[in-house]
Design an enzyme around this catalytic site. Structure first.
Site, PDB file in Angstrom:
ATOM      1  N   SER A  93     -37.010   1.596  78.910  1.00  0.00           N
ATOM      2  CA  SER A  93     -35.608   1.259  78.668  1.00  0.00           C
ATOM      3  C   SER A  93     -35.096   0.191  79.628  1.00  0.00           C
ATOM      4  O   SER A  93     -35.678  -0.059  80.688  1.00  0.00           O
ATOM      5  CB  SER A  93     -34.747   2.512  78.797  1.00  0.00           C
ATOM      6  OG  SER A  93     -35.202   3.521  77.933  1.00  0.00           O
TER       7      SER A  93
HETATM    8  N1  SAH Z   1     -37.570   7.353  78.746  1.00  0.00           N
HETATM    9  C1  SAH Z   1     -38.471   6.283  78.375  1.00  0.00           C
HETATM   10  C2  SAH Z   1     -37.969   5.422  77.239  1.00  0.00           C
HETATM   11  C3  SAH Z   1     -37.927   6.151  75.912  1.00  0.00           C
HETATM   12  S1  SAH Z   1     -38.237   5.153  74.446  1.00  0.00           S
HETATM   13  C4  SAH Z   1     -38.881   5.468  79.600  1.00  0.00           C
HETATM   14  O1  SAH Z   1     -38.434   5.760  80.712  1.00  0.00           O
HETATM   15  O2  SAH Z   1     -39.707   4.583  79.480  1.00  0.00           O
HETATM   16  C5  SAH Z   1     -38.112   6.441  73.253  1.00  0.00           C
HETATM   17  C6  SAH Z   1     -39.335   7.332  73.140  1.00  0.00           C
HETATM   18  O3  SAH Z   1     -38.971   8.482  72.374  1.00  0.00           O
HETATM   19  C7  SAH Z   1     -40.502   6.685  72.425  1.00  0.00           C
HETATM   20  O4  SAH Z   1     -41.647   6.689  73.224  1.00  0.00           O
HETATM   21  C8  SAH Z   1     -40.703   7.570  71.192  1.00  0.00           C
HETATM   22  O5  SAH Z   1     -42.059   7.738  70.826  1.00  0.00           O
HETATM   23  C9  SAH Z   1     -40.109   8.893  71.642  1.00  0.00           C
HETATM   24  N2  SAH Z   1     -39.672   9.779  70.567  1.00  0.00           N
HETATM   25  C10 SAH Z   1     -39.185   9.416  69.354  1.00  0.00           C
HETATM   26  N3  SAH Z   1     -38.874  10.503  68.649  1.00  0.00           N
HETATM   27  C11 SAH Z   1     -39.167  11.589  69.416  1.00  0.00           C
HETATM   28  C12 SAH Z   1     -39.066  12.999  69.216  1.00  0.00           C
HETATM   29  N4  SAH Z   1     -38.597  13.508  68.074  1.00  0.00           N
HETATM   30  N5  SAH Z   1     -39.448  13.813  70.225  1.00  0.00           N
HETATM   31  C13 SAH Z   1     -39.929  13.304  71.391  1.00  0.00           C
HETATM   32  N6  SAH Z   1     -40.055  11.968  71.615  1.00  0.00           N
HETATM   33  C14 SAH Z   1     -39.672  11.127  70.656  1.00  0.00           C
END
Ligand code: SAH
Length: 213
Positions: free
Chosen positions: A66
């Site tokens: 992010s």
């Molecule tokens: N917190 C992260 C950024 C998150 S990006 C960091 O510090 O880098 C969003 C992530 O959520 C992606 O990797 C995606 O695969 C995941 N994601 C999407 N849907 C999800 C779900 N239902 N449960 C868990 N993870 C999920």
């Protein structure tokens, strides 16, 4: 494009913009080097921008590390203290999980859930030296009742609505920070506090996140 500001430059920029306010979040940012969580030889580690980690079949980003400003705004809202338990949905790079681990300390616990197994495993390598992070593969909409109640729950992918499990697994007085994506695609990052069995909205700010799958 502006030159890479370096880790301290990134942190100073976040303070100057007003996003970064607390000494504890500042200390976490300086202790957890974002460059270790940006893949390959990306030169963008300290720029205030997301970096794509994975693309879907249509070429859309399905995972990113992010944008620093959004991470900091959410961490300030979550207001974690040493010893707290926190649930993160969307491990992706693991950067935010490592920041949370620094904030809650060795007496606290971070549970982080990622739906994509390969992303979770790669994050596990980066998090191997962080003791107080439990990494799970699954649908974060279900939370993880085994370690509930949580003092904080942070959703790092865009949700259409608050999943019932997040409300149920939040401690009374705990905070939920969640980006809610409207039907028109606009995002609002909302902070809720649990008061008895109800969630009460405390703050909101515009944001953009990859959607929950
Ligand atoms: N917190 C992260 C950024 C998150 S990006 C960091 O510090 O880098 C969003 C992530 O959520 C992606 O990797 C995606 O695969 C995941 N994601 C999407 N849907 C999800 C779900 N239902 N449960 C868990 N993870 C999920």
């Amino acid at each position: 494009m502006a030159p890479d500001p370096g880790l301290e430059g990134m942190v100073d920029g976040l303070s100057e913009s007003g996003a970064l306010r607390s000494p504890s979040v500042r200390a976490a940012l300086l202790a957890v080097d974002r460059a270790r969580f940006v893949p390959g030889d990306a030169l963008d580690a300290y720029r205030d921008a997301p970096v794509v980690l994975q693309l879907g079949p249509g070429g859309e980003a399905t995972s990113t590390i992010s944008q620093p400003t959004m991470v900091v705004l959410m961490l300030e809202e979550l207001a974690m203290q040493p010893g707290d338990r926190v649930l993160e949905v969307g491990t992706a790079s693991g950067w935010n999980a490592a920041l949370l681990a620094h904030l809650v300390g060795v007496d606290g616990l971070v549970v982080t859930i990622e739906i994509d197994e390969s992303l979770s495993e790669a994050a596990g390598e980066r998090l191997s030296e962080v003791a107080n992070v439990w990494r799970l593969v699954g649908d974060g909409r279900d939370g993880w009742p085994e370690a509930a109640p949580y003092d904080g729950i942070i959703i790092t992918a865009g949700a259409r609505e608050v999943a019932p499990a997040w409300r149920e697994q939040l401690a009374v007085g705990g905070r939920l920070v969640v980006p809610i994506t409207g039907s028109d695609g606009t995002g609002l990052c909302i902070t809720y506090e649990r008061v008895d069995g109800e969630l009460v909205e405390r703050a909101s700010t515009p944001c953009v996140f990859v959607p929950l799958r």
